[in-house]
Design a protein around this motif. Sequence first.
Motif, PDB file in Angstrom:
ATOM      1  N   GLY A 160       0.800  -1.213   0.000  1.00 34.86           N
ATOM      2  CA  GLY A 160       0.000   0.000   0.000  1.00 34.86           C
ATOM      3  C   GLY A 160       0.833   1.263   0.000  1.00 34.86           C
ATOM      4  N   THR A 161       0.242   2.349   0.484  1.00 29.11           N
ATOM      5  CA  THR A 161       0.883   3.658   0.494  1.00 29.11           C
ATOM      6  C   THR A 161       1.765   3.802   1.732  1.00 29.11           C
ATOM      7  OG1 THR A 161      -1.015   4.616  -0.635  1.00 29.11           O
ATOM      8  CG2 THR A 161       0.489   6.158   0.462  1.00 29.11           C
ATOM      9  N   PRO A 162       2.971   4.291   1.581  1.00 26.53           N
ATOM     10  CA  PRO A 162       3.815   4.501   2.772  1.00 26.53           C
ATOM     11  C   PRO A 162       3.150   5.440   3.770  1.00 26.53           C
ATOM     12  CG  PRO A 162       5.111   4.699   0.766  1.00 26.53           C
ATOM     13  CD  PRO A 162       3.674   4.659   0.340  1.00 26.53           C
ATOM     14  N   ILE A 163       3.351   5.162   5.033  1.00 27.47           N
ATOM     15  CA  ILE A 163       2.826   6.036   6.082  1.00 27.47           C
ATOM     16  C   ILE A 163       3.883   7.021   6.578  1.00 27.47           C
ATOM     17  CG2 ILE A 163       1.116   4.355   6.841  1.00 27.47           C
ATOM     18  CD1 ILE A 163       2.988   3.709   9.217  1.00 27.47           C
ATOM     19  N   ALA A 164       5.131   6.822   6.201  1.00 32.23           N
ATOM     20  CA  ALA A 164       6.226   7.693   6.641  1.00 32.23           C
ATOM     21  C   ALA A 164       7.456   7.378   5.809  1.00 32.23           C
ATOM     22  CB  ALA A 164       6.516   7.505   8.128  1.00 32.23           C
ATOM     23  N   GLY A 165       8.487   8.179   5.948  1.00 32.58           N
ATOM     24  CA  GLY A 165       9.743   7.910   5.256  1.00 32.58           C
ATOM     25  C   GLY A 165      10.432   9.169   4.801  1.00 32.58           C
ATOM     26  N   ASP A 166      11.408   9.004   3.941  1.00 33.66           N
ATOM     27  CA  ASP A 166      12.165  10.135   3.390  1.00 33.66           C
ATOM     28  C   ASP A 166      12.640   9.747   1.998  1.00 33.66           C
ATOM     29  OD1 ASP A 166      13.665  12.397   2.930  1.00 33.66           O
ATOM     30  OD2 ASP A 166      14.592  12.400   4.924  1.00 33.66           O
ATOM     31  N   GLU A 167      12.296  10.561   1.004  1.00 30.82           N
ATOM     32  CA  GLU A 167      12.727  10.339  -0.375  1.00 30.82           C
ATOM     33  C   GLU A 167      14.086  10.964  -0.671  1.00 30.82           C
ATOM     34  OE1 GLU A 167      10.808   8.489  -3.012  1.00 30.82           O
ATOM     35  OE2 GLU A 167      10.455   7.824  -0.950  1.00 30.82           O
ATOM     36  N   PHE A 168      14.608  11.778   0.265  1.00 28.83           N
ATOM     37  CA  PHE A 168      15.903  12.449   0.092  1.00 28.83           C
ATOM     38  C   PHE A 168      15.951  13.233  -1.225  1.00 28.83           C
ATOM     39  CE2 PHE A 168      17.093   8.688   2.804  1.00 28.83           C
ATOM     40  CZ  PHE A 168      17.269   9.423   3.966  1.00 28.83           C
ATOM     41  N   ASN A 169      14.865  13.913  -1.539  1.00 24.32           N
ATOM     42  CA  ASN A 169      14.782  14.711  -2.760  1.00 24.32           C
ATOM     43  C   ASN A 169      14.962  16.196  -2.455  1.00 24.32           C
ATOM     44  OD1 ASN A 169      12.412  14.983  -1.386  1.00 24.32           O
ATOM     45  ND2 ASN A 169      11.066  14.364  -3.073  1.00 24.32           N
ATOM     46  N   TYR A 170      15.921  16.490  -1.579  1.00 31.49           N
ATOM     47  CA  TYR A 170      16.263  17.851  -1.207  1.00 31.49           C
ATOM     48  C   TYR A 170      17.770  17.903  -1.053  1.00 31.49           C
ATOM     49  CZ  TYR A 170      16.034  15.474   3.341  1.00 31.49           C
ATOM     50  OH  TYR A 170      16.204  14.593   4.380  1.00 31.49           O
ATOM     51  N   THR A 171      18.324  19.030  -0.702  1.00 27.23           N
ATOM     52  CA  THR A 171      19.778  19.147  -0.557  1.00 27.23           C
ATOM     53  C   THR A 171      20.133  19.698   0.818  1.00 27.23           C
ATOM     54  OG1 THR A 171      19.780  21.371  -1.529  1.00 27.23           O
ATOM     55  CG2 THR A 171      20.122  19.512  -3.029  1.00 27.23           C
ATOM     56  N   GLY A 172      21.330  19.337   1.272  1.00 25.26           N
ATOM     57  CA  GLY A 172      21.828  19.820   2.557  1.00 25.26           C
ATOM     58  C   GLY A 172      21.838  18.729   3.600  1.00 25.26           C
ATOM     59  N   ALA A 173      21.666  19.124   4.850  1.00 26.08           N
ATOM     60  CA  ALA A 173      21.648  18.166   5.949  1.00 26.08           C
ATOM     61  C   ALA A 173      20.353  17.361   5.915  1.00 26.08           C
ATOM     62  CB  ALA A 173      21.779  18.898   7.279  1.00 26.08           C
ATOM     63  N   PRO A 174      20.347  16.156   6.487  1.00 24.32           N
ATOM     64  CA  PRO A 174      19.093  15.408   6.601  1.00 24.32           C
ATOM     65  C   PRO A 174      18.023  16.234   7.308  1.00 24.32           C
ATOM     66  CG  PRO A 174      20.948  13.995   7.130  1.00 24.32           C
ATOM     67  CD  PRO A 174      21.504  15.387   7.008  1.00 24.32           C
ATOM     68  N   ASP A 175      16.793  16.096   6.880  1.00 26.11           N
ATOM     69  CA  ASP A 175      15.666  16.854   7.414  1.00 26.11           C
ATOM     70  C   ASP A 175      15.596  16.680   8.931  1.00 26.11           C
ATOM     71  OD1 ASP A 175      13.211  17.932   8.101  1.00 26.11           O
ATOM     72  OD2 ASP A 175      12.149  17.093   6.382  1.00 26.11           O
ATOM     73  N   ALA A 176      15.776  17.789   9.673  1.00 26.61           N
ATOM     74  CA  ALA A 176      15.806  17.723  11.132  1.00 26.61           C
ATOM     75  C   ALA A 176      14.471  17.316  11.726  1.00 26.61           C
ATOM     76  CB  ALA A 176      16.243  19.069  11.707  1.00 26.61           C
ATOM     77  N   ALA A 177      13.384  17.486  10.977  1.00 25.89           N
ATOM     78  CA  ALA A 177      12.081  17.053  11.465  1.00 25.89           C
ATOM     79  C   ALA A 177      11.921  15.539  11.361  1.00 25.89           C
ATOM     80  CB  ALA A 177      10.966  17.745  10.692  1.00 25.89           C
ATOM     81  N   LYS A 178      12.783  14.907  10.547  1.00 24.06           N
ATOM     82  CA  LYS A 178      12.668  13.472  10.327  1.00 24.06           C
ATOM     83  C   LYS A 178      13.798  12.664  10.961  1.00 24.06           C
ATOM     84  CE  LYS A 178      10.283  13.937   5.860  1.00 24.06           C
ATOM     85  NZ  LYS A 178      10.307  13.572   4.423  1.00 24.06           N
ATOM     86  N   TRP A 179      14.967  13.298  11.160  1.00 20.69           N
ATOM     87  CA  TRP A 179      16.143  12.534  11.575  1.00 20.69           C
ATOM     88  C   TRP A 179      16.884  13.214  12.729  1.00 20.69           C
ATOM     89  CZ3 TRP A 179      16.557   7.867   9.338  1.00 20.69           C
ATOM     90  CH2 TRP A 179      15.974   7.671   8.086  1.00 20.69           C
ATOM     91  N   SER A 180      17.380  12.421  13.639  1.00 21.37           N
ATOM     92  CA  SER A 180      18.386  12.859  14.606  1.00 21.37           C
ATOM     93  C   SER A 180      19.733  12.344  14.097  1.00 21.37           C
ATOM     94  CB  SER A 180      18.109  12.269  15.995  1.00 21.37           C
ATOM     95  OG  SER A 180      16.927  12.792  16.537  1.00 21.37           O
ATOM     96  N   VAL A 181      20.625  13.255  13.781  1.00 16.15           N
ATOM     97  CA  VAL A 181      21.935  12.875  13.261  1.00 16.15           C
ATOM     98  C   VAL A 181      22.906  12.783  14.430  1.00 16.15           C
ATOM     99  CG1 VAL A 181      23.794  13.502  11.687  1.00 16.15           C
ATOM    100  CG2 VAL A 181      21.425  13.985  11.063  1.00 16.15           C
ATOM    101  N   TYR A 182      23.657  11.689  14.500  1.00 17.08           N
ATOM    102  CA  TYR A 182      24.519  11.438  15.644  1.00 17.08           C
ATOM    103  C   TYR A 182      25.694  12.415  15.700  1.00 17.08           C
ATOM    104  CZ  TYR A 182      22.306   6.784  15.227  1.00 17.08           C
ATOM    105  OH  TYR A 182      21.426   5.744  15.108  1.00 17.08           O
ATOM    106  N   ASN A 183      26.016  12.795  16.906  1.00 16.58           N
ATOM    107  CA  ASN A 183      27.223  13.580  17.184  1.00 16.58           C
ATOM    108  C   ASN A 183      27.824  12.960  18.440  1.00 16.58           C
ATOM    109  OD1 ASN A 183      29.237  15.458  17.387  1.00 16.58           O
ATOM    110  ND2 ASN A 183      27.907  17.165  17.919  1.00 16.58           N
ATOM    111  N   SER A 184      28.587  11.890  18.252  1.00 14.72           N
ATOM    112  CA  SER A 184      28.952  11.049  19.396  1.00 14.72           C
ATOM    113  C   SER A 184      30.157  10.195  19.051  1.00 14.72           C
ATOM    114  CB  SER A 184      27.770  10.139  19.740  1.00 14.72           C
ATOM    115  OG  SER A 184      27.524   9.222  18.686  1.00 14.72           O
TER     116      SER A 184
END
Length: 564
Positions: free
Chosen positions: A58-82
Amino acid sequence: MRKQLFALGVVALLLAGCWAPSPQPPETTAAPAPTSASAMPTPATSTTGSAATDLNWGTPIAGDEFNYTGAPDAAKWSVYNSAGHAGNGIRSPQQVTVDGSKMVMTGTPDGTTAGMSAKFARQKYGRWEVRAAGSGDNEYHMVSILWPDSRNWPCDGEVNYAETMGDWNLIKFFLHYSCDDRQVSASKALDVSQFHNYAVDWSPEGMVGYVDGVKWFESTDAAHQPPGSMHQTLQLDWVPDDTADGAAEMRVDWVRVYAAAGPTPAPPPPQSGESFEFAATGDMNPSGNTSATSHSGKNAASIIASLNDGSLDNFLALGDFQYEKGTCSALGAYDQLWGPAKAKTYWTAGPTHDVAPGVNDDVDRYMDGQCVSTVKSATSSDLGRFQDALDWYSFDKGNWHILVAPSAAWRHDAKRAEAMTSEMDADLKAAKADGKHLAVMSHDPYFTSDTSRHTRLSKAKPWIDVFWANRVRVLLSGSQHNYERTCPVNSADLCVEDGMQHFQVSTGGMGLRAFTSDPSYVQRKFSDTWGHLRMSLKADGSYTWEFRPVSGAMQTDSGSRGPG
């Protein structure tokens, strides 16, 4: 064109409020030799190379198509700094970017790499599919993981549904289970440098893995299944060996999440006894004080005893741990009294006594076990990384989401404080969409009576507006050296039914201060008693509170608020 059409569908889902992201800290994973291997299922034939398409997910309920540029979308991802996997190298946000069509993680020869954790689709049961490729040095492992939302690893399991282990021509599936970190697994010869679709279908019947639409792993043993909800992570882990070091890369075209087969199981109703029990106070220890009979010592002893007997889950430390400067040497006295609470302490810093860049900046190192003692705070353990004193973080407890707002940033890095406004707004919106009730802890108060030393932190009004817009229910702070409780209040200082109730608790052990003003929204206050606040946050949004005095005039305050 197909990707553009999918992206439009994703936007529609977002506008409809279908996605419920919730931030998570960095995860780590280990994949030693499995204790047992699953029987390889009979391969099916794929017509499209995608499990989701072949099996009509069926239709996805969530995800990321990565069809933008720059850092990963902060509303969708926590990027590690560790620190990196198993303490090897580091995970840096600079090593991950989105180039308009895919997410790219890079690893350097010295082990500087990346990882990120999805804020979306925290669910028990469901289907995940990623399109990924990787290449480079064999010391790098490319991993797609489902990680437990509880962060209780290894007891709550881990699903590595696409992992390389030093061979870019072989892909592996590891289903981790039990507190002993047992595993069942599968392997498949595959040129991982080329893009493939990796999928996992998790249902009450078991766990099934797919590569390019073909089933290659299956476990139906109930004892192997994760006990709670999970979410997606993507990691490029550095596992150094005695070979020459080199670079590597992980590329992800998209991540798509689908509902579980059939009706999505409703979450279990809250149990009547389910709650988060904590103590909170700030402004704790005079310079060099190690006396168990001091105001600070009595507070520490009372809280630690309740942490040890299980009547309290955690201690929320509201800043200004010791006086005058937050250095490792000065924190030694604090540690003698409060150190036994450290492993269960979530903390925020005060702007001068805890952190003043270039003068004293050790409180975050102390809480990370880097000075005085090696014990890590609950903050470090929960996030799985070092927490800077001038940056925000958040964590979940039961059905509550608690945001830690570093008010010290308004004094030491106002530009960064302003930038945090939108970040914290996104965090709170995501948690609220996920059904969580909201609380915020900081050091400097906004809703407060004046004293001879401090007034409200007016600079923080943009944060207050965000907290009100998201209907935060509880605010906790310190700083004033007294105790106050407000009515539920809005951002215009008016008492309203759905407002934010503020508890200002700075009676941890320092000298107390009299009030010099009397705002109408303050319902109870006193400045002659040392003690701490105890709260019970219930799953339905209700809560109770009690100020527990330890010395002085022994005044108290208690009450409750119904569900919101």
